[in-house]
Design an enzyme around this catalytic site. Structure first.
Site, PDB file in Angstrom:
ATOM      1  N   HIS A  15     -25.444 -16.997  16.430  1.00  0.00           N
ATOM      2  CA  HIS A  15     -26.728 -17.192  15.743  1.00  0.00           C
ATOM      3  C   HIS A  15     -26.610 -17.144  14.211  1.00  0.00           C
ATOM      4  CE1 HIS A  15     -28.621 -16.055  19.749  1.00  0.00           C
ATOM      5  NE2 HIS A  15     -29.053 -17.250  19.482  1.00  0.00           N
TER       6      HIS A  15
ATOM      7  N   HIS B 159     -28.783 -28.144  22.169  1.00  0.00           N
ATOM      8  CA  HIS B 159     -29.566 -26.913  22.286  1.00  0.00           C
ATOM      9  C   HIS B 159     -30.884 -27.274  22.944  1.00  0.00           C
ATOM     10  CE1 HIS B 159     -32.441 -23.903  20.529  1.00  0.00           C
ATOM     11  NE2 HIS B 159     -31.468 -23.093  20.828  1.00  0.00           N
TER      12      HIS B 159
HETATM   13 MG    MG Z   1     -27.702 -20.945  19.287  1.00  0.00          MG
END
Ligand code: MG
Length: 387
Positions: free
Chosen positions: A208, A308
């Site tokens: 992240h 994603h």
């Molecule tokens: Mg990610």
């Protein structure tokens, strides 16, 4: 055919889910009674949903009276036409993405063909999914491994875990250096998962973008023998040269893209040799045609695409149409195993996910509609549903 109106609605719940469950939907209405629905801006806190809705509302006068078949012209009218107002960046590009998806839905319905046929047909009917398992139930590597085995038994082709916040205690809450104790714990977790699942199945790890450069390089080198499917966002997304340094430091496969938008930002990733796998979020990156342009640009660099995805079934199916139509598709993310009403929100060929796959719809358009009754009950934080 002419566009008569454009409306948007933010849908989601405030229940604690392990993943974003706030989605912005767009409906584009026409004078022939065909209505197209698109999804954008999946995930994240609700404020970005409302910012996207405001952008959609602001763009409506550009669209009313136009022919919805001119998808690329209307896309550039919104994107290029708004470039001094930030139209290639969030949240404006999210709004454009949803509108563009709705236009494809209209055209597919009008021609009575599924969207993938508008993109040149399909390489595959079943879109292979990987399951985002988030962080493990505890900090015990065995608990991570058990979760992975549970997901693999459901038929998913790969698993992904988060390691950016393992609860071991950071050196400092406001910098992104990973100290020896936390780093050893993270590496131990990844080794533990690999130990549980072996090498028969692929394993991705998400950071992240919460590590600094030396920490990211240390991690990328340490996990080399574990042959990850990819290491995702080892450093924040905005400095491509830093990511390129991480990539050059080891043989670990480096992936990024959920915070990059349009072909132009992906062109930069390729030009600077910063990435091995890309993962654009197709509810944010510009739209169905833009996703295909990004995938084609990746393909000329021999780079696979593994989008994603934290979308509803509608946005996920839009992604499936694109992923069916390109050769270099790797995996599509599935993020909604823990959302009990995920299937109920939409109408179509349910269940939408089976044996770790989503089958690309043969229905006209995107092939999935909102269930108005369920969706109306899930309107986000005081928003009003489509009229
Ligand atoms: Mg990610």
């Amino acid at each position: 055919m002419k566009i008569t109106d454009v409306q948007a609605c933010v849908i989601g719940t405030q229940e604690e889910h392990s993943g974003g469950s706030v989605w912005t939907f767009v409906r584009v209405y026409t004078d022939e009674g065909i209505v197209g629905t698109g999804e954008c801006n999946s995930g994240g806190p609700g404020y970005s949903g409302f910012a996207t809705k405001a952008a959609i509302t602001a763009m409506t006068p550009l669209l009313v009276g136009e022919d919805p078949f001119n998808i690329h012209l209307l896309y550039e009218k919104m994107r290029r036409g708004g470039r001094y107002g930030g139209s290639t960046n969030a949240p404006i590009i999210f709004a454009i993405t949803g509108i563009e998806n709705a236009l494809y839905d209209i055209v597919g319905k009008a021609l009575n063909v599924p969207v993938y046929k508008l993109l040149g047909g399909k390489f595959r009917s079943d879109i292979q999914l990987y399951a985002d398992c988030h962080a493990g139930a505890s900090n015990d590597p065995k608990a991570y491994g058990d979760k992975a085995l549970e997901v693999i038994a459901e038929g998913f082709g790969a698993v992904k875990f988060d390691v950016d916040s393992t609860g071991t205690g950071k050196l400092d809450m406001h910098n992104w250096t990973v100290g020896a104790r936390e780093m050893s714990h993270i590496i131990g977790l990844i080794e533990g998962i690999r130990g549980s699942i072996g090498y028969e199945i692929d394993l991705a790890i998400d950071c992240h973008g919460q590590f600094d450069l030396p920490s990211a390089i240390t991690l990328a080198k340490a996990v080399e023998p574990l042959r990850l499917l990819w290491l995702e966002e080892p450093v924040p997304a905005e400095n491509i040269d830093a990511l390129a340094q991480v990539r050059r430091s080891s043989s670990t496969v480096i992936c990024t893209g959920e915070n990059q938008y349009t072909r132009f930002e992906f062109m930069e990733l390729f030009a600077r040799q910063a990435v091995d796998v890309i993962m654009p979020d197709l509810a944010k990156a510009g739209g169905i045609a833009e996703a295909k342009r990004i995938a084609d640009l990746a393909d000329v660099h021999y780079i696979p695409i593994a989008p994603h995805n934290v979308s509803s079934p509608l946005g996920m199916m839009a992604a499936c149409h694109v992923m069916a139509s390109i050769p270099n598709f790797l995996f599509l993310e599935f993020h909604a195993r823990d959302i009990p009403w995920w299937n109920d929100l939409c109408e179509g060929d349910r269940p939408f996910v089976q044996n770790g796959k989503m089958t690309v719809s043969e229905r006209p358009g995107i092939g999935i509609e909102l269930n108005d009754e369920v969706a109306r009950r899930l309107v986000w934080n005081g928003d009003t549903y489509f009229s």
